[in-house]
Design a protein around this motif. Sequence first.
Motif, short mmCIF file in Angstrom:
data_model
loop_
_atom_site.label_atom_id
_atom_site.label_comp_id
_atom_site.label_asym_id
_atom_site.label_seq_id
_atom_site.Cartn_x
_atom_site.Cartn_y
_atom_site.Cartn_z
N LEU A 1 49.44 29.52 24.99
CA LEU A 1 49.49 29.52 26.33
C LEU A 1 50.70 28.80 27.07
O LEU A 1 51.27 27.74 26.57
N GLY A 2 51.48 29.41 27.96
CA GLY A 2 52.58 28.63 28.62
C GLY A 2 52.27 28.60 29.91
O GLY A 2 51.80 29.27 30.71
N SER A 3 52.74 27.35 30.62
CA SER A 3 52.58 27.23 31.94
C SER A 3 53.59 26.84 32.88
O SER A 3 54.42 25.93 32.31
N THR A 4 54.00 27.36 34.21
CA THR A 4 55.09 27.09 34.82
C THR A 4 54.93 27.67 36.08
O THR A 4 54.31 28.57 36.11
N ASP A 5 55.59 27.26 37.11
CA ASP A 5 55.92 28.00 38.42
C ASP A 5 56.86 28.69 38.37
O ASP A 5 57.64 28.67 37.59
N MET A 6 56.97 29.72 39.26
CA MET A 6 58.17 30.58 39.54
C MET A 6 59.06 30.25 40.42
O MET A 6 59.44 28.71 40.21
N THR A 7 59.54 30.74 41.33
CA THR A 7 60.71 30.53 42.24
C THR A 7 60.16 28.90 43.06
O THR A 7 58.78 29.09 43.62
N HIS A 8 61.02 28.32 43.38
CA HIS A 8 60.72 27.07 44.17
C HIS A 8 61.61 27.14 45.53
O HIS A 8 62.71 27.08 45.42
N TYR A 9 60.69 27.09 46.67
CA TYR A 9 61.38 26.85 47.88
C TYR A 9 62.02 27.83 48.68
O TYR A 9 62.74 27.55 49.88
N PRO A 10 62.33 29.16 48.23
CA PRO A 10 62.94 29.92 49.30
C PRO A 10 61.99 30.43 50.15
O PRO A 10 60.69 30.20 50.28
N SER A 11 62.51 31.51 51.00
CA SER A 11 61.33 32.19 52.01
C SER A 11 60.62 32.92 51.24
O SER A 11 60.86 33.61 50.10
N TYR A 12 59.47 33.44 51.83
CA TYR A 12 58.42 34.44 51.49
C TYR A 12 59.14 35.47 50.81
O TYR A 12 58.79 35.92 49.67
#
Length: 354
Positions: A44-55
């Motif tokens: 299992l790998g865990s991470t967020d994707m994009t950080h802080y751009p617009s929707y």
Amino acid sequence: MPFLQTVLKNFTIVPMLLGTSIGIEETLAKALAKNLVNKKILVLGSTDMTHYPSYNIAGDVDRQALAIIKTLDPDALRKFNVKTLSAGKPNLHCTFCGLKTVLTIMDYARRVEAQRVEILKYANSGDVPEGGKSRVVGYSAVLFINETGSGLEPGKEIISPTPAPVSNENTLRHEVGAELLRIARQTLHQYVLQKKIPAPTKTEAPYTTPGAVFVTLKINNRLRGCIGHIYPVEPLEQAVISNAINAASQDPRFPPVKSEELKLITIEISALTKPRKIDSLKEFIIGRHGIILKKGYHQAVYLPQVASEQGWDKATTLSHLSRKAGLTSNAWRKGTDFFVFEAQIFHENSDRTP
């Protein structure tokens, strides 16, 4: 941890935190593939994707990243990360805060010959009432599936060392090729005109059998988009649907296909054999073989028809391939691994009939 405790109840976990060391993801993926053979273990790998751009920017970047993840090509994701972060998108801090985790999982999945990748869910923080849409973080759940469950034998490589000639067993019939072209054409129209992704409808082989295919789009015999799977990661019909959409919308060399271009486009489908490593470039035959170049973290591929269509000899082909991989034109001459494969090619004529 709370999710695992809820779903799995009693289990043992070996936690790993990846740093930024060069090559750590490849080293770890190789070690996992070698040591977890025939064991009931969830990686299992865990991470967020994009950080802080617009929707909207987050959705666009994340969808492109997920399309690349489905190809199981870590080098393509590395290149996408560099290109995206250098494009100057407002407030985009990263594509993945744990990129090396994603690369490890992709590499591991390839090594254990995962047949397909499913995107279970995508959303970002702007999709919930509490989240704003000016600065968001992207999230997704992705499943890598090895349906055989057998894994690899210890020490087995991703690429088979034995030749994989086109034979009667893996050669597709003409009517199958014609049907795949029809499916690609229907997919192209539905996606470009209606933004709809058709679901697979076939229930029999070879459409349900994992297949490695590329979908190529051309206008007046000039390339308009080409994306595919080097390895069989999806059932054949789904692979054609996925890559028709990706060729029309995700090829970084071209803008997305417009509705007025549909009548001008002709479609070509290349069904690939399994790549095999070669010890000498004497084994690479122009016009018969597609070729994969790998050097460090750099990788590039040409389909068998590319060199012939361009009128290139072997040295010219390899020079262009090196540049495609982000290397100098002579980088192929030393310290480079090569893999070759064959392809069965189906294409529409200018009047769009198979």
